[in-house]
Design an enzyme around this catalytic site. Structure first.
Site, short mmCIF file in Angstrom:
data_model
loop_
_atom_site.label_atom_id
_atom_site.label_comp_id
_atom_site.label_asym_id
_atom_site.label_seq_id
_atom_site.Cartn_x
_atom_site.Cartn_y
_atom_site.Cartn_z
N ASP A 271 3.03 -34.88 7.73
CA ASP A 271 2.23 -35.82 6.96
C ASP A 271 3.14 -36.73 6.14
O ASP A 271 4.26 -36.37 5.80
CB ASP A 271 1.32 -35.06 5.98
N TYR B 213 0.82 -1.22 0.00
CA TYR B 213 0.00 0.00 0.00
C TYR B 213 0.85 1.27 0.00
O TYR B 213 0.48 2.28 -0.57
CB TYR B 213 -0.95 -0.01 1.20
N GLU C 260 3.02 -30.35 11.96
CA GLU C 260 2.71 -29.64 10.72
C GLU C 260 1.59 -28.62 10.88
O GLU C 260 1.70 -27.49 10.45
CB GLU C 260 2.33 -30.65 9.62
#
Lengths: 636, 399
Positions: free
Chosen positions: B279, B131, B227
């Site tokens: 995982d 911005y 995770e």
């Protein structure tokens, strides 16, 4: 003229022919009518009667076309007359709508006028004219046109043709006449001197023809409006005033103030005649000896060539009366003529002289296009004269591209023969085929298979010849001779190449402009940011970068053109006399506002504001102003 | 004008970030993420960069920036240190090139923005930075940036070009990741006891440099990094860190720089081993790889962020049989997974690790992947009460 036109002929002719054929057949089996009875029915058919029944041959197929043909014939005659008389043509066409399908057509010119004696025959007799028997380039050829128009008017409305003509020496004469179709003879209805009519001819001479007729008026393609527009393009030396049925006056001012050179008359070329014509010429010649006949009645045959022809002919027919140039013409029979004809085909004869041709000229074509078509690029090419079947001819092509022309339609082909626009039977015309077989893709245009190129393109093709080979009497399409098509193709390619150069240059310029604008957009940001960080003057940085941007994009301008040469700032197009580029008409990069109207905004403006008299004039003036600006730049 | 506005915004943001225990007197020193000396260095670099541009402009030369390439092609694996390092290849970004002009302008704009930030001694998020430099180019309707991703990419370019870290440019990313455990830290002067973080845990900030976060008191023996948030919550609720005396972190998938920097510091400064519970799929394997060796994109920061000693606990392809999981937990490998798995197996840092080659091959042979959550099918607390303690006990992990 053979009368084997049963299928196309009117009901009367057809029946008669069929009856005749049937009678012939049936006499063998059983007899219904005796030869004497049949003889009573057999009689000469007048030309006018024939054409009255086969009016489609002359371009009077339907009311709409009839209206156009009438105006076309009258305007053609007017232009021919003016040019022959050495007057800059000023022609007024007035179309007055009496009823839904009835019109009063008035065409007035400032030509030399017609002497009283000739008026009857010119307007009241078919196949009467000054142009058929000579080999000279002119708009009219057969002497059918205007009298046929008058005949059509008479047949559809019963009203005679009104002719007011004034010659320099005598007061105006007003004649109304009908054509006696059965005898092909004029029939004068009224005939008076009318000094009142002098007011129509401010220059002291001119002719005004008024024909009342059935017709249908419709704008758009193949309309009277289109015909006049195109005529104005091909005849930039003429001034046209057109008053349409809505009583709006449209002016087509001159693009140039010089009359075209007068065409010279030539004798026929030996290679250009057929055996039948040769026999006819032998019968009619005023020479007594064969050598004299060949030398006097043909062009490009001198004493030597004449004796060569006679010798060759004598060799092929050893037992004939042919005895060299001294042979009496009266001794020439059919076999002798045939031998002579064969000799002509086998002998090399110089091509006919070409000073009999008066092309429109590149400059005039450009002037014509410039005032009527709102495009950005104009180019013209005039081919050297060539010969087909012994007739000299010359092909000219001009193209207009871009500007306000519609870009998603097929190109428009404007066809002209001896300065007369051809509006019908486009696909049958040699010129149309030539445009189609030219490979426009090479010049940067899209072209679907076996079709015209697509894009904002107008192609003008003009054929000038002492004898334009039309496919029919109504003069709608140019016959497809290989020699003619080849010349057309070469001229188209010449113009196309220039267009290609221009388009490549334009796209390069556009790309560079885009590149430049990208750089310029960011330079400001960079300059301010750098000032904030380093304290250097933003203006200085900006100017330095701006200078670099200009240099970088200018460098790219110098890319190689298609010949591998560096394109200089003044491209070779700029020095080309046959190219005009209207800088103002080049659309801006993001300006995709295209006018659908092919001929620019003049017509649509007129539609919006009926009665505004000079809108056409104004735009045309603007165009010519542009042109002068351009030319002045050139001379600098 | 834009600067003022965004500055106000940051101030407001900071106020909300601060804990209630913060005393107002410390306000003056807040926001300082790096030392004044390093700030000066960074501004000097930015100024040098812009001066070169100005000089070449005035000399009518094409201004350019040489930007190190951030891609696999310009990345080396340092076998000795076992981390990823960036090569020396650079890409020249010039102003007078249609394809690069806009990026060039953006680079200059952002370096100007960073300099302003440093001078004002304030920090901004990546979004704030976007911005700050966002405006319409004068005389056009083109904006300097179309979206934040455009400015994020340029900022990363700037980091490598200036050889300065994001935090040195006073820019930070959105915070992500949570920590809880037997440790007390000081964050921007506030003491934080990570044993008393309730159910939510301590939000790991984007910048975890020593100047912002200091370790006060640590009793933990190791760090367990999981995770995702769901598994982390399971461990936290079961008070796993209390029972096993450890620190529990979570990185919401691919861990952000803050989490990785924190893990590296815990490992390097406090000597805590780091164990990862991820995982069983290529993405889990790559998370482990990033924690251990550093990421390809940020190879230049590997030295500060990699934890070469990190270990992979699971879950592993063999766990499906070993733990007798229900067939419902299997998620079929798709083509993308398979391609990615093969790609990972070919990375040099995996190539010389036989157990990893076996593990990946096993997963591909299985034809399915598994998430850590699949252990919940056995029992709600199976993962925290049985699975992890057993593996730790047996020191059964992949390296």
């Amino acid at each position: 003229m053979s009368i084997a036109t049963a299928p196309t002929g009117g009901p009367g002719t057809g029946r008669k022919n069929m009856a005749k054929a049937a009678a012939k057949k049936k006499t063998k089996s059983r007899s219904r009518a005796s030869a004497e009875e049949m003889a009573a029915r057999q009689r000469e058919i007048s030309v006018s009667e024939f054409f009255a029944k086969n009016r489609h041959l002359l371009g009077f197929d339907n009311p709409r076309k009839a209206l156009l043909t009438t105006i076309k014939e009258a305007v053609d005659n007017a232009l021919d007359a003016c040019e022959e008389g050495g007057v800059l043509p000023e022609i007024e066409v007035k179309l007055l709508q009496l009823e839904e399908t009835r019109f009063k057509v008035t065409v007035r010119d400032n030509g030399p006028g017609i002497v009283r004696k000739q008026i009857d025959n010119i307007f009241g007799k078919l196949l009467y004219g000054s142009k058929f028997h000579r080999m000279k380039m002119s708009r009219g050829q057969q002497g059918i046109g205007i009298s046929a128009a008058g005949m059509y008017g008479l047949m559809t409305t019963g009203k005679p043709v009104k002719i007011i003509s004034k010659t320099k020496r005598k007061p105006a004469h007003e004649v109304t006449l009908k054509i006696d179709t059965s005898k092909n003879r004029p029939e004068v209805v009224t005939d008076r001197e009318s000094p009142d009519a002098d007011k129509y001819f401010p220059e002291g001479h001119g002719t005004m023809v008024t024909i009342e007729m059935e017709g249908r008026y419709q704008k758009g393609k193949q309309s009277v409006d289109e015909y006049l527009e195109q005529t104005a393009i091909a005849n930039p030396h003429a001034w046209f005033v057109y008053i349409n049925p809505a009583n709006e006056t449209i002016e087509f001012p001159r693009g140039m103030d010089e009359l075209p050179e007068e065409a010279k008359e030539i004798k026929p070329h030996p290679k250009g005649i057929e055996l039948g014509t040769l026999i006819q010429m032998i019968e009619r010649t005023e020479s007594t000896k064969l050598g004299g006949f060949l030398q006097n009645d043909f062009c490009r045959v001198g004493q030597q060539k004449a004796s060569e022809l006679c010798k060759t002919a004598a060799k092929t027919a050893p037992n004939s009366n042919l005895k060299g140039p001294q042979t009496y013409v009266s001794k020439m029979g059919h076999s002798e003529a045939e031998a002579l004809y064969k000799a002509i085909q086998d002998t090399r004869i110089t091509a006919p002289p070409t000073d009999c041709l008066v092309p429109i000229g590149s400059r005039a074509m450009l002037a014509g296009l410039l005032k009527e078509v709102k495009a950005e690029f104009f180019s013209a090419a005039t081919r050297p004269p060539a010969v087909y079947r012994g007739n000299p001819f010359q092909i000219e092509v001009a193209i207009a591209y871009g500007g306000q022309l519609s870009s998603d339609e097929s190109a428009r082909v404007l066809r002209f023969a001896n300065r007369v626009p051809l509006l019908y039977q486009q696909s049958a015309c040699s010129s149309f085929k030539a445009v189609m077989e030219t490979s426009w893709k090479n010049y940067g245009l899209a072209q679907p298979r076996n079709a015209l190129p697509t894009g904002p393109l107008v192609v003008l093709i003009h054929m000038a010849s002492v004898w334009v080979p039309f496919t029919s009497e109504s003069k709608e399409a140019i016959a497809d001779y290989d020699e003619i098509r080849k010349e057309m193709r070469l001229a188209l390619q010449e113009c196309g190449r220039k267009l290609g150069i221009y388009l490549r240059r334009r796209s390069r310029m556009k790309k560079e402009a885009e590149r430049r604008s990208i750089f310029e957009r960011y330079i400001g940001e960079i300059a301010t940011a750098c000032e904030a960080v380093t304290g250097s003057d933003a203006k200085k940085i900006y100017d330095a970068l701006q200078k670099q941007a200009a240099k970088k994009t200018a460098e790219a301008d110098n890319k190689l053109d298609e010949d591998g040469q560096v394109v200089r700032k003044t491209s070779r197009l700029d020095d080309d006399e046959q190219v005009i580029i209207v800088e103002d008409a080049i659309p801006a990069i993001d300006d995709d506002e295209a006018t659908d109207d092919l001929f620019g905004d003049a017509r649509s403006r007129l539609r919006r504001d009926p009665g505004k008299k000079s809108s056409r004039k104004k735009t045309a003036k603007k165009a010519s102003k542009k042109k002068t600006r351009k030319t002045s730049r050139k001379t600098r | 004008m834009a600067t003022k506005k965004t500055a106000r915004k940051t101030a407001a943001k900071k106020a909300t970030k601060k804990t209630t225990r913060k005393s107002p007197s410390r306000k003056k020193t807040t926001g300082r993420t790096v030392s004044a000396k390093r700030d000066k260095e960074t501004t000097g670099k930015i100024e040098k960069l812009c001066t070169t541009v100005v000089k070449s402009s005035l000399a009518q030369k094409d201004p350019f920036l040489d930007i190190p390439i951030r891609s696999v092609s310009n990345m080396k694996f340092n076998h000795r240190e076992r981390i990823l390092e960036m090569g020396d290849n650079t890409q020249r970004r010039t102003l007078f090139n249609v394809g690069q002009a806009r990026k060039f302008m953006q680079s200059i704009l952002l370096s100007k923005g960073c300099r302003e930030l440093i001078q004002a001694d304030k920090t901004l998020s990546l979004r704030g930075m976007y911005y700050m430099s966002l405006h319409t180019i004068e005389g056009t309707n083109e904006k300097t940036f179309n979206d934040q991703s455009e400015s994020d990419g340029i900022l990363e370019d700037l980091e490598v070009t200036l050889d300065g870290l994001r935090e040195e440019l006073h820019v930070f990313a959105k915070k992500r990741g949570t920590m809880v455990g037997n440790i007390t830290i000081r964050d921007n002067g506030d003491e934080i006891d990570c044993r008393r973080m309730g159910t939510g845990g301590y939000a790991i900030p984007s910048i975890c440099e020593p100047s912002v976060i200091q370790f006060e008191k640590c009793e933990a023996d190791f760090v367990l990094h999981v995770e995702k948030d769901t598994v982390w919550s399971r461990f936290n609720e079961d008070r796993f860190w209390e029972q096993h005396n450890c620190i529990l972190t979570e990185g919401s998938g691919q861990p952000p720089r803050g989490v990785r920097r924190l893990l590296a510091r815990l490992n390097q400064e406090l000597g805590l081993p780091v164990y990862c519970l991820l995982d069983c799929d290529p993405w889990g394997h790559y998370i482990y790889s990033v924690i251990k060796q550093g990421s390809i994109n940020l190879a230049f920061e590997s030295k500060r962020m990699a934890v070469p000693e990190a270990k992979f606990i699971g879950i592993r392809a063999g766990d499906y049989d070993d733990c007798e999981l229900s067939p419902d937990v299997r998620i079929a490998l798709n083509e993308r997974d398979i391609a990615r798995a093969k790609q990972i197996a070919d990375y040099p840092w995996f190539l010389d690790r036989k157990p990893w080659q076996i593990e990946i091959r096993k997963m591909l042979a299985n034809g399915f992947k598994m998430e850590v959550e699949s252990l919940i099918t056995k029992d709600i607390s199976y993962v925290s009460e049985v699975y992890v303690p057993e593996r730790l006990q047996a020191a059964d992990f992949l390296d």
